[in-house]
Design an enzyme around this catalytic site. Structure first.
Site, short mmCIF file in Angstrom:
data_model
loop_
_atom_site.label_atom_id
_atom_site.label_comp_id
_atom_site.label_asym_id
_atom_site.label_seq_id
_atom_site.Cartn_x
_atom_site.Cartn_y
_atom_site.Cartn_z
CD GLU A 1 -2.43 1.84 0.33
OE1 GLU A 1 -2.25 3.03 0.00
OE2 GLU A 1 -3.22 1.08 -0.27
CB CYS B 1 -18.01 6.35 1.22
SG CYS B 1 -17.68 5.11 -0.04
#
Length: 462
Positions: free
Chosen positions: A40, A50
């Site tokens: 990552e 979100c």
């Protein structure tokens, strides 16, 4: 006697799809059977992108509430998650990936037996003068959200311009209003929320103006003007300038498939990876892909679409993890359901808009009704508008859009199930939905719309 080498799964991307896949594979195969290495490039894993507008707006008090599972929690489950490490190349023929440690600059190759690509999406940054000025922000990652909050904390002025009026643009406009900013939204569409038909987008437009947001529609940005120390000071269109102390780009996202393209993997018309129903990259036995970097099948139009949503990413990860772990699962496709809100106004859609239906060559009827969220006599009954599309000859449901007060948005789920099941509007009229005055009128708004659609389909019959 030779020891058989343990299998290695490599995952590129440490958010929803990637870590769901890693976690599901780990549930199915223990650390003595399957080694899992995940890369990552950011500072955070398994977080809710979100939720960023709600954190920026103050509804969510702290960043860490948006993190579902920390790197340490993943490592405790025998997933070797390497943070701040960017994969720079996929060598398909050699079955290996090259990674760069962003802190130390060290590079290395890691071989894989199975590979999962979950590189997500990148915000669209228009190639305009001034777009890289200080005070101009995208909001795709927690790092982006933190950078925006840092800018808001340091900025004296209270004028914000949001570019784009899709989900992120609308949600960020509300977040900035909540923080006491004067907000202007510059939108190139006729109305905000291009995922709705313009007649429904108009309802969102009115609600945003009622909140004190200045809406500028049919406007294309030409440049961003800078002032002291390279900070943004205004956004310019063909015929106007809008002063800005901070600018948020909410123009949408594209699949992040730079690595996949360089590796020669198959991409679709929208630039996303193409997979089969098991989420395996087409033509590659040991490579899977999921989340915002893939294209998915639209079950209504039969075409591939790019939809960046956490719900899909988590499902993709579950499917991939099951298949990598030796089981079998599929992701059949989507009907295109999405919900959002701007203050008290709820916005929902599923299936096709009018222009999607035209594009797919379908002949249809569109009807619109107004109703309430509860029995009209019950306290706090809120108005809602429901638009429904049905195919002419067959009466098959094609799409639903809902804009209204509290209790409006989640009604779209009824339509999403009906679309998935291939129901006609006539079949929908007899659905046994829950009723009591606090929850809906005797005829639920969805059923009122279905009845009107039945009448329209019958009238259009030769």
């Amino acid at each position: 006697m030779s020891m058989s080498r343990m299998e290695r799964l490599v995952v590129i991307g440490g958010d929803a799809a990637g870590m769901s896949a890693a976690s599901q594979a780990r549930r199915m195969r223990g650390p003595d059977e399957l080694e899992i290495v995940a890369f990552e490039r950011g500072h955070f894993s398994s977080y809710s992108a979100c939720g960023i507008p709600y954190w920026v707006g103050g509804d969510v008090p702290e960043r860490d509430r948006l993190i579902a599972r920390s790197p340490a929690e993943h490592r405790a489950r025998a997933i070797d998650l390497r943070m701040r490490t960017e994969v720079t190349e996929i060598d398909v023929a050699g079955g290996r990936v090259r990674s760069l440690d962003l802190e130390t600059g060290a590079e290395e190759w890691t071989s894989y037996d199975k590979l999962v690509i979950a590189t997500g999406a990148r915000p669209i940054r228009p190639d305009l003068p001034g777009v890289d000025a200080r005070g101009v922000h995208g909001v795709q990652t927690l790092d982006d959200g933190q950078a925006l909050l840092d800018t808001l904390a340091m900025t004296e002025g209270r004028r914000a311009v949001v570019v784009g009026a899709g989900y992120i643009g609308v949600e960020m406009a509300e977040a900035l209003i909540n923080r006491g900013y004067e907000v202007t939204v510059v939108n190139r569409g006729k109305e905000p929320m291009s995922t709705l038909d313009p007649d429904m987008g108009r309802l969102v437009h009115t609600a945003m103006e009622n909140l004190g947001i200045t809406m500028v529609n049919d406007a294309e940005i030409t440049k961003l003007l800078t002032g002291d120390a390279g900070r943004v000071r205004a956004v310019a269109t063909e015929d106007a300038e809008y002063p800005a102390d901070v600018v948020v780009l909410g123009i949408g996202v594209r699949p992040e498939t730079t690595l996949a393209r360089a590796a020669g993997l198959p991409l679709g018309d929208h630039g996303g990876l193409l997979t089969d129903l098991a989420m395996r990259v087409r033509g590659h036995e040991n490579i899977w892909a999921g989340g915002d970097c893939v294209e998915v099948l639209d079950l209504i139009s039969g075409r591939e679409r790019h939809i960046a949503l956490g719900t899909h990413a988590n499902k993709h990860g579950q499917v991939i993890g099951s298949n990598v772990g030796g089981g079998y699962a599929t992701f059949p496709g989507v009907v295109g359901t999405a919900v959002s809100k701007v203050c008290d106004l709820e916005i929902a859609r599923t299936g096709l808009r009018e222009k999607d239906a035209h594009r797919a060559g379908l002949r249809f009827e569109a009807v619109t009704i107004e109703s309430t969220s509860r029995a009209g006599y019950y306290p706090d009954a809120d108005l809602m508008t429901v638009k429904m599309l049905a195919e002419r000859r067959t009466g098959r449901l094609l799409g639903v859009q809902i804009v209204g007060g509290e209790g409006a948005a989640k009604r779209v789920d009824i339509a999403a199930v009906a679309l998935t099941a291939g129901m006609t509007v006539e079949q929908m009229t007899s659905l046994d939905l829950g009723y009591a005055p606090p929850f809906s009128p005797v005829w639920d708004p969805i059923l009122v719309a279905a009845r009107k659609a039945v009448t329209a389909v019958r009238r259009s019959a030769p």
